[in-house]
Design a protein around this motif. Structure first.
Motif, short mmCIF file in Angstrom:
data_model
loop_
_atom_site.label_atom_id
_atom_site.label_comp_id
_atom_site.label_asym_id
_atom_site.label_seq_id
_atom_site.Cartn_x
_atom_site.Cartn_y
_atom_site.Cartn_z
N ARG A 118 0.76 -1.04 -0.11
CA ARG A 118 0.03 0.03 -0.02
C ARG A 118 0.87 1.25 -0.02
O ARG A 118 0.65 2.36 -0.77
CB ARG A 118 -0.85 -0.08 1.22
CG ARG A 118 -1.88 1.30 1.09
CD ARG A 118 -2.82 1.15 2.10
NE ARG A 118 -3.89 1.59 2.07
CZ ARG A 118 -5.30 1.40 2.54
NH1 ARG A 118 -5.68 0.53 3.18
NH2 ARG A 118 -6.34 2.34 2.30
N ASP A 119 1.98 1.17 0.82
CA ASP A 119 2.97 2.25 0.84
C ASP A 119 3.68 2.59 -0.44
O ASP A 119 3.74 3.78 -0.95
CB ASP A 119 3.94 2.06 1.99
CG ASP A 119 3.35 2.38 3.39
OD1 ASP A 119 2.05 2.62 3.50
OD2 ASP A 119 3.85 1.97 4.25
N LEU A 120 3.79 1.30 -1.05
CA LEU A 120 4.39 1.48 -2.45
C LEU A 120 3.54 2.25 -3.30
O LEU A 120 4.02 2.93 -4.24
CB LEU A 120 4.79 0.03 -2.87
CG LEU A 120 5.61 -0.11 -4.06
CD1 LEU A 120 7.23 0.39 -3.96
CD2 LEU A 120 5.66 -1.66 -4.84
N GLY A 121 2.39 1.74 -3.53
CA GLY A 121 1.40 2.46 -4.23
C GLY A 121 1.40 3.93 -4.09
O GLY A 121 1.39 4.83 -5.12
N CYS A 122 1.19 4.44 -2.85
CA CYS A 122 1.18 5.71 -2.41
C CYS A 122 2.43 6.46 -2.88
O CYS A 122 2.48 7.31 -3.52
CB CYS A 122 1.05 5.98 -0.86
SG CYS A 122 -0.74 5.53 -0.32
N PHE A 123 3.43 5.77 -2.66
CA PHE A 123 4.96 6.32 -3.05
C PHE A 123 4.89 6.54 -4.51
O PHE A 123 5.16 7.83 -5.01
CB PHE A 123 5.88 5.33 -2.41
CG PHE A 123 7.23 5.58 -3.19
CD1 PHE A 123 7.97 6.77 -2.84
CD2 PHE A 123 7.76 4.72 -4.05
CE1 PHE A 123 9.21 6.64 -3.38
CE2 PHE A 123 9.06 4.85 -4.74
CZ PHE A 123 9.78 6.05 -4.36
N SER A 124 4.51 5.63 -5.36
CA SER A 124 4.39 5.83 -6.74
C SER A 124 3.62 6.74 -7.45
O SER A 124 3.97 7.71 -7.83
CB SER A 124 4.16 4.33 -7.23
OG SER A 124 3.77 4.63 -8.63
N ALA A 125 2.46 6.79 -6.65
CA ALA A 125 1.48 7.75 -7.14
C ALA A 125 1.62 9.23 -6.64
O ALA A 125 1.77 10.09 -7.57
CB ALA A 125 0.01 7.48 -6.58
N GLN A 126 2.21 9.54 -5.53
CA GLN A 126 2.65 10.87 -4.94
C GLN A 126 3.86 11.54 -5.88
O GLN A 126 3.94 12.49 -5.86
CB GLN A 126 2.73 10.89 -3.50
CG GLN A 126 1.46 10.34 -2.71
CD GLN A 126 0.73 11.57 -2.72
OE1 GLN A 126 0.80 12.80 -3.28
NE2 GLN A 126 -0.56 11.46 -1.95
N LEU A 127 4.65 10.60 -5.96
CA LEU A 127 5.88 11.04 -6.43
C LEU A 127 6.29 10.70 -8.21
O LEU A 127 7.36 11.10 -8.62
CB LEU A 127 7.13 10.52 -5.64
CG LEU A 127 7.19 10.83 -4.28
CD1 LEU A 127 8.62 10.56 -3.56
CD2 LEU A 127 7.02 12.54 -4.02
N GLY A 128 5.31 10.49 -8.48
CA GLY A 128 5.29 10.09 -10.13
C GLY A 128 6.42 8.91 -10.20
O GLY A 128 7.25 9.08 -11.35
N PHE A 129 6.42 8.09 -9.43
CA PHE A 129 7.57 7.14 -9.44
C PHE A 129 7.38 6.06 -10.64
O PHE A 129 6.13 5.53 -10.79
CB PHE A 129 7.63 6.39 -8.32
CG PHE A 129 9.12 5.28 -8.33
CD1 PHE A 129 10.04 5.88 -8.43
CD2 PHE A 129 8.67 3.98 -7.96
CE1 PHE A 129 11.32 4.57 -8.62
CE2 PHE A 129 9.49 3.11 -8.24
CZ PHE A 129 10.96 3.38 -8.28
N GLU A 130 8.12 5.85 -11.59
CA GLU A 130 8.10 4.56 -12.80
C GLU A 130 8.06 3.42 -12.02
O GLU A 130 9.08 2.69 -12.08
CB GLU A 130 9.16 4.81 -13.82
CG GLU A 130 9.50 6.51 -14.21
CD GLU A 130 8.55 6.55 -15.23
OE1 GLU A 130 7.45 5.84 -15.57
OE2 GLU A 130 8.40 7.71 -15.77
#
Length: 1440
Positions: free
Chosen positions: A1078-1090
């Motif tokens: 879940r944190d990984l998803g948030c991290f990806s969405a919030q910071l535009g992570f590929e």
């Protein structure tokens, strides 16, 4: 104190004449005004402001006497004396009208109750008809310079150096004395009068003179500009009995005005300043008290160009002084020099377009009754120009004569000016001539009761006053008196006003809910609860009393000191608020002498009488009769006649619990709130009389009867000079003893002073050398009107102006000449001043105790910040070295509070860079402070320190600290901060090559807050893959910012981006290792992570699942997903239920919208197998996607039909709901989710049987929140794109989606899947099966559902999966056909699932897809998205 309001009013004279008035003189009560023009004397009335009578001199007499110059009234208003240019004094009798008594009368409608009135009542509000008769003129044969009325005498100064004493009545030879100025001895003081230096007064005369009652003498300005004071040594004015003193070093005096209440003389000078003198009581010399002058700070353009002072006028209550200069303008100061208003600056002096206006030149001015108006005669030339303009406009026939105009400025004033009682000091109460302004708090909060009904009065519904208990403070929190800037305006009852104008006293109760006002006769009171006024029912009772000593509230009684005309005696009366206003309900106490002042302290009344005695009374409430009454008893009388030279000098009298020995209050805190001392403001000197406790202290053992006898008072002590107002409270609060037991003083231009108690710490024995109290001065920017003790705030008011010069038309109306004036509430914190003063005096321990007691105040952090800021500005910008700097002490003091780190950094950010070195030399190295913030987990403050480090250190240091902070922010999920940090690190990177180093704010690509970087990285759904080559991806793209953001330093930026990406990768790896999806998803969405590209690279490294069971448990916990339970009855799987299929299909066919489609797809009732109807709605979806892409994709260069086909066929071949569309589609429809769900749901439910409904409810119970479901589906989509099959299996298990498991297992048979992945999935599923059998039986039905696939996996057959899972070869050739010179339109990794080998899922040789354009789905899992804004052609998600 006094505030201008509205626009001035112009009064036009009904008689037109070529002459214009140039002099205005008020009568003693200011009800009549005498106006002079060259040959005309007019009498005006104050309310209504009308002309009553005009006397016009004949031409023959005018040539004999000369033009009129100045006038003076007899004290009883029965005569007017006029001085003329040729040395004549003309005396006029002012006579009442013979036949017609009134010139103007009010007209009442028929049946009005006010018509049947008592005789004599009508006079009060009618303009009387008067006539003027000239008596025999007196010829003094020399020009007259000054007139002064003195009881029965008229003093006339002439230009030949004589002082003539004329008798008002007998103007024969017996009533005329002349004294030559040269015979009056002048000296510097009265002691050296006989032998000291004397003035040579040859050829000098008195230019201007005014009599001061309380000093019993004349303030004079001599013709050579010297200032003097002449005292008669006996009761009669004779030559040998006069003695003069003069002020040294002044020779440019122009005019004078005296203040009888404060014994001050204000002299105007040619330099433009006003010198205020007092008489030294011991030597009799003139001493300069203070100056009134405009400061260059506030009036840089005009302060030295005002010209000489022309006129000075004290207000009728002597609390303010109005000054005008030769160049024009008006300026108002308080009695001790606090500047209130000036019309030479700001909106008064400039128009809205910035052009300068000419100041209003004034030829004469006078205050109206009670100071509510200022009557101003504009300079002749100005008025003529104005009126000529007006006449041209009116296009009326030209006339030789002009209408004279008087300007009336309106003022509202503080109730403290005339009625300084205690309750007025806790609330801000202002009164104008017909209305009251009060600061309104919330009454329910004020009483601190949640249920106010319990405390309401039975009769009028207003709250009862709780009895005062010292231990229950009536604390106005910041909420009640500070909430807003608005005034509560209460209109005074017109019936009361018309017969009793002007209002002389006003009072408010301590809760701020009840007001009382007293005019010429009687009084009235008002309640905010009922919104009603109470007036005397019997008008005779109202007209038979007049309030003399003021009003005050005691609980719900009005306390009034008044004079009764029928009994002709002074009385003290108490009226109950809720009863009718009638003498029958009043408790009356007779008094021996006139009352001048009244105040209330707890259950005591303190009176100051005209015989200079102070009386203390006790009040007791009695409830024995039908109406509650009060019992008043005299406790004590204290005669002050030895100390008070004149009773009119006493400004205020207050009982307080303040003592000098705080040691006594420490031993016996119950005495802290008894009446310990009397504070007397005697003409600005604050005098304290303490109870004398030096006698035998055996009060406890005595009987209560004897106990009534109060202790005597010690001789008075002078506490302070130049005091305008005093604030003290009888409340007590153990936590804030410093503030509540202090005494607050307002001292004019000297600001405020506080007399603060000093307490020994922890009840230790106080030091013998440490004084028990200390007087601390401090400056504030507002005029104080009330002190909120517990809140450490001063409340005040200030004048604001609004320009309306758009109203010009063509001439200049008053509205364009003057701005509209309003009065704004203001408040100011004073705590930082006091703390600083204590630190300067090495009283750090006291400062700490005081600060800790206030640490809970909401603005306490601001207090600390202000303290650092003020000291820093003073010391760092000082030209001379400071021997004993205070900043280190202040810094050490602030470290005692947890807010230390924030305070320092906020202060630094608000100060200029040049002062930072000085600041951090005192408080410590910013690197150390930054590390302290990180240790304290205060990341926002640490980020502020970074900006300071970036400016003070080399880039390498700031990068090192930024990296530390970035990693911590990532770990804590502070996404906003992470975004700022990425921008900051980029800025440092570009700043290393550019010189000088820049702060991050300068690097922001646009005003949108610098998030453009992420915005450009969210790319629309079907990008043409211009940066993608077949099977190979351009790595460089990942690490560079989007083109257009910055063209310089490309290489450096690449390195910087690489550095940032490394940190992001490391964090992602860390999250995945800890199974924090879940944190990984948030991290990806919030910071535009590929995420997909990164997972492709990590597929065989960190993106593996070691322990399926623990991963499954962790997901259950993370996504709040319940473990499944076994249903009660055994049912066939609802997935095979055909009942709902037709409904769904028809519903979808009907709606033809992707919205309802997606919502339906996320329900569990969708059939797993593809039906023929699916093709139709898939086409609909394709169409929708096409429209969306055409509208949105700017980066896309081509949209070839082949790409679109590939996309569609891919979807048609995958039948499971997760693979349709992406989270973007969902986000698009998230706003209509609710509506569509219900629509589909109803139709589905209609065709379900009871058993199926039970099963569905069971299924729903086994499901987690809808949001978690959407998140899991999204993650499943991401892992499938990246080919992380193990994770797909785990998510398939938690979602209990047989289709996913089936598809994953079929993928495992692909030869390109590594053997260890197959082995891992196999052993994982076995472990889950074992765990389900042992611990979680709810998973068993699902595991049995996928038994065939599991069986197939266990057998590990090497044969191919059924071909329908893959695209036929023809599709591949179609794809490759489009890769010609037309521009490589190869599908993106995400789209390529339908290629021959499942692209991106089963090709281990793939390069990372980090740089490929990807749908915004990765930027915004649906749980984050609230709305979408279409910008720069990309679907950009605003994150909540």
């Amino acid at each position: 104190m006094y505030f201008l309001t509205g626009w001035p009013r112009r009064l036009l004279c009904p008689l037109r004449s070529a002459e214009e008035p140039f002099h205005i003189q008020p009568s003693s009560q200011r009800f009549y005004f005498a106006l002079l023009s060259e040959t005309q004397l007019s009498i005006w009335f104050s309310r209504p402001s009308v002309l009553i009578v005009s006397y016009i001199e004949s031409a023959k007499a005018a040539t004999q006497f000369g033009f009129y110059q100045r006038a003076e009234w007899k004290p009883d208003d029965s005569m007017v004396a006029v001085a003329t240019a040729k040395g004549y004094i003309l005396l006029f009798d002012v006579l009442g009208g013979r036949d017609e008594k009134y010139l103007y009368e009010p007209v009442y409608p028929k049946g009005s109750p006010r018509v049947k009135v008592t005789p004599g009542y009508k006079e009060e509000h009618c303009a009387p008809a008067l006539s003027l008769e000239m008596k025999k003129p007196v010829d003094l044969e020399t020009p007259i310079t000054s007139l002064q009325s003195l009881q029965e005498d008229l003093l006339v100064c002439t230009a030949d150096g004589y002082l003539h004493v004329l008798h008002w009545d007998g103007l024969g030879s017996n009533g005329h004395k002349a004294i030559c100025l040269t015979t009056i001895p002048f000296s510097l003081d009265l002691q050296s009068a006989r032998g000291g230096p004397s003035l040579d007064l040859e050829g000098v005369y008195i230019h201007c003179m005014e009599y001061c009652v309380t000093l019993d003498g004349f303030a004079v300005v001599l013709s050579d500009g010297r200032l003097g004071f002449i005292t008669p040594l006996s009761n009669t004015i004779t030559a040998d009995q006069l003695q003069g003193v003069w002020a040294a070093d002044v020779s440019d005096g122009t005019c004078v005005a005296v203040n009888n209440k404060y014994r001050l003389m204000a002299f105007g000078c040619s330099s433009g300043s006003v010198l205020v003198y007092m008489i030294d009581t011991t030597t009799g010399s003139m001493q300069l008290s203070h100056r009134l002058e405009l400061t260059p700070k506030h009036y840089p353009d005009i302060y030295n160009k005002t010209g000489p002072v022309k006129l000075i006028r004290w207000s009728p209550d002597y609390s303010v002084i109005m000054v005008t200069w030769e160049c024009g303008g008006l300026s108002l100061w308080s009695v001790f020099g606090a500047h209130l208003i000036c019309t030479l600056g700001e909106d008064f002096a400039y128009q809205s377009d910035g052009t300068k206006k000419d100041p209003l030149k004034i030829s004469s001015m006078s205050w109206g009754a009670e100071g509510y108006h200022l009557w101003v005669l504009p300079h002749r030339q100005e008025r003529r120009i104005q009126e000529e303009q007006q006449d041209e406009e009116m296009i009326s026939p030209p006339h030789a004569s002009l209408q004279a105009g008087i300007l009336q400025f309106h003022f509202i004033k503080s109730a403290l000016t005339v009625n300084p009682c205690t309750s007025n000091q806790e609330q801000v109460l202002l009164h104008g001539e017909d209305r009251l302004y009060l600061t309104c708090g919330d009454p329910t909060q004020m009483h601190g009761t949640s249920d106010t009904r319990a405390h309401l009065h039975p009769r009028d519904g207003s709250p009862l006053h709780p009895p005062h208990r010292p231990d229950s403070p009536l604390s106005q929190g910041p909420s009640t008196l500070l909430g807003h800037k608005h005034w509560q305006v209460v209109q005074i009852h017109s019936t009361y006003l018309e017969s009793n104008w002007p209002i002389r006293f006003a009072a408010i109760d301590s809760a701020g809910q009840c007001m009382a006002v007293a005019g010429r006769r009687g009084f009235a009171h008002y309640s905010l609860f009922t919104r009603k006024w109470k007036l005397f029912g019997n008008i005779t009772q109202e007209q038979n009393m007049t309030v003399t000593g003021g009003l005050a509230w005691w609980n719900d009684f009005v306390v009034v000191a008044c004079y009764n005309f029928i009994d002709q005696q002074e009385q003290l009366r108490l009226y109950q608020r809720s009863s009718n206003l009638d003498n029958a309900f009043a408790s009356v106490t007779k008094l021996h002498s006139d009352t001048l002042l009244l105040n209330v302290f707890k259950d005591m009344i303190i009176l100051f009488r005209a015989d200079c005695a102070i009386c203390l009374y006790s009040i007791e409430r009695r409830n024995d009769g039908p109406n509650p009454s009060a019992n008043v008893e005299l406790l004590q009388e204290v005669s002050m006649s030895r100390y008070i030279p004149h009773p009119g000098l006493v400004v205020s009298v207050t009982l307080t619990s303040v003592r000098t020995e705080t040691g006594i209050t420490l031993k016996a805190p119950q005495q802290a709130c008894t009446a310990e001392s009397i504070m007397l403001n005697l003409a600005g000197q604050l005098i304290m009389l303490q109870r004398d406790r030096s006698g035998p202290q055996v009060r406890e053992k005595e009987t209560p009867v004897v106990n009534k006898k109060l202790l005597p008072f010690c001789p008075p002590v002078v506490l302070a000079q130049c005091v305008e107002n005093v604030w003290t409270t009888c409340r007590s609060n153990k936590k804030k003893r410093h503030l509540l037991e202090a005494l607050w003083l307002s001292c004019g231009e000297a600001g405020m002073k506080v007399w603060l108690p000093l307490f020994p710490r922890d009840h230790r024995k106080p030091h013998s050398f440490l004084s028990r109290r200390i007087m601390l001065p401090f400056h504030i920017n507002i005029y104080p009107l009330a002190v909120l003790f517990e809140d450490a705030l001063v409340l005040g008011a200030t004048n604001e102006t609004v320009l309306y010069d758009g109203l010009q038309g063509s001439s200049e109306p008053l509205e364009a000449l003057f701005p509209y004036c309003t009065v704004e509430r203001t408040s100011q914190i004073y705590l930082h001043h006091i703390l600083r003063q204590l630190l300067v005096r090495n009283l750090g321990e006291q400062a700490l105790m005081l600060a800790q007691s206030c640490a809970s105040l909401p603005y306490f952090p601001h207090v600390l910040e202000l303290m650092v800021h003020v000291v820093l500005e003073e010391e760092a910008t000082s030209r001379e070295p400071i021997p004993d700097p205070l900043l280190p002490t202040v810094a050490k003091f602030i470290t005692e509070f947890p807010l230390f780190l924030q305070t320092i950094v906020h202060c630094a950010r608000k100060t200029e860079y040049a002062l930072w070195n000085y600041l951090f030399a005192a408080v410590g190295n910013p690197k150390d402070l930054f590390e302290e913030c990180l240790m304290a987990q205060d990341l926002d403050t640490a980020a502020s320190y970074l900006i300071i480090l970036q400016n003070m250190e080399v880039p390498a240091v700031s990068r090192q600290h930024a990296t530390l902070l970035f990693n911590t922010a990532l770990e804590q999920g502070k996404w906003d901060l992470c975004r700022h940090m990425i921008r900051f690190l980029k800025a440092i990177g570009s700043g290393e090559m550019e010189s000088p180093p820049t702060t991050p704010s300068t690097q922001e690509p646009s005003s949108t807050g610098g998030f453009e970087f992420f915005r450009n990285r969210s790319i629309s759904l079907s990008q043409s893959a211009d940066s993608i080559t077949t099977g190979k991806f351009n790595l460089q793209k990942t690490f560079s910012m989007p083109t257009g953001a910055s063209a310089k330093g490309r290489d450096g930026e690449c390195a910087e981006n690489m550095y940032i990406d490394m940190m992001l990768w490391r964090h992602a790896r860390h999250l995945l290792e800890q199974v924090r999806l879940r944190d990984l998803g948030c991290f990806s969405a919030q910071l535009g992570f590929e995420l997909i590209g990164w997972l492709c690279r990590e597929r065989n490294r960190v993106a593996r699942v070691d322990d399926f069971v623990s991963a499954l448990k962790k997901l259950h916990k993370d996504f709040l997903w319940p473990f499944p339970v076994i249903p009660a009855g055994s049912l066939s799987s609802p997935l095979k239920n055909r009942g709902c299929r037709p409904v769904l299909s028809t519903q979808l066919l009907k709606s033809q919208s992707a919205d309802s489609l997606l919502n339906t797809l996320f329900m569990d009732t969708v059939p797993p197998s593809a039906t023929p109807t699916n093709n139709t709605w898939m086409d609909g979806l394709g169409q929708r996607t096409k429209d969306m892409d055409m509208a949105s994709s700017v980066h896309s260069s081509q949209h070839s039909p082949q790409t679109q086909d590939a996309f569609l066929s891919l979807l048609t071949n995958k039948v499971e709901e997760y693979s349709i569309g992406s989270a973007t589609d969902l986000t698009e429809t998230s706003s209509v989710v609710d509506g569509d769900w219900t629509m589909v749901d109803e139709n589905v439910t209609l065709s379900l049987t009871q058993a199926e409904l039970e099963h569905i409810s069971m299924e729903l119970a086994n499901k987690g929140p809808h949001k978690s479901q959407v998140q899991l589906r999204y993650l499943l989509h991401v892992f499938m794109e990246a080919g992380c099959l193990e994770w797909c299996v785990v998510i398939g298990l938690i979602l209990r989606d047989a289709g996913v498991i089936k598809q994953m297992i079929s993928f495992l048979d692909n030869p390109e899947v590594p053997a260890e992945t197959v082995q891992s999935v196999r052993s994982g599923l076995l472990a889950v099966d074992a765990w389900a059998s042992a611990d979680c039986l709810g998973y068993k039905p699902f595991l049995s559902l996928i038994q065939p696939q599991l069986q197939q996996l266990m057998e590990s057959t090497s044969e191919q999966v059924q071909p329908e899972a893959f695209q036929p070869a023809g599709q591949t050739s179609k794809l490759s056909a489009s890769e010609g010179p037309g521009g490589a339109a190869a599908p993106r990794v995400e789209d390529g699932r339908g290629a021959a080998a499942p692209l991106g899922m089963a090709l281990p040789s793939l390069e990372p897809a980090g740089g490929s354009p990807r749908p915004p789905s990765e930027d915004s899992p649906p749980e984050q998205t609230e709305e979408q804004t279409e910008e720069e052609g990309a679907y950009d998600c605003t994150l909540s």
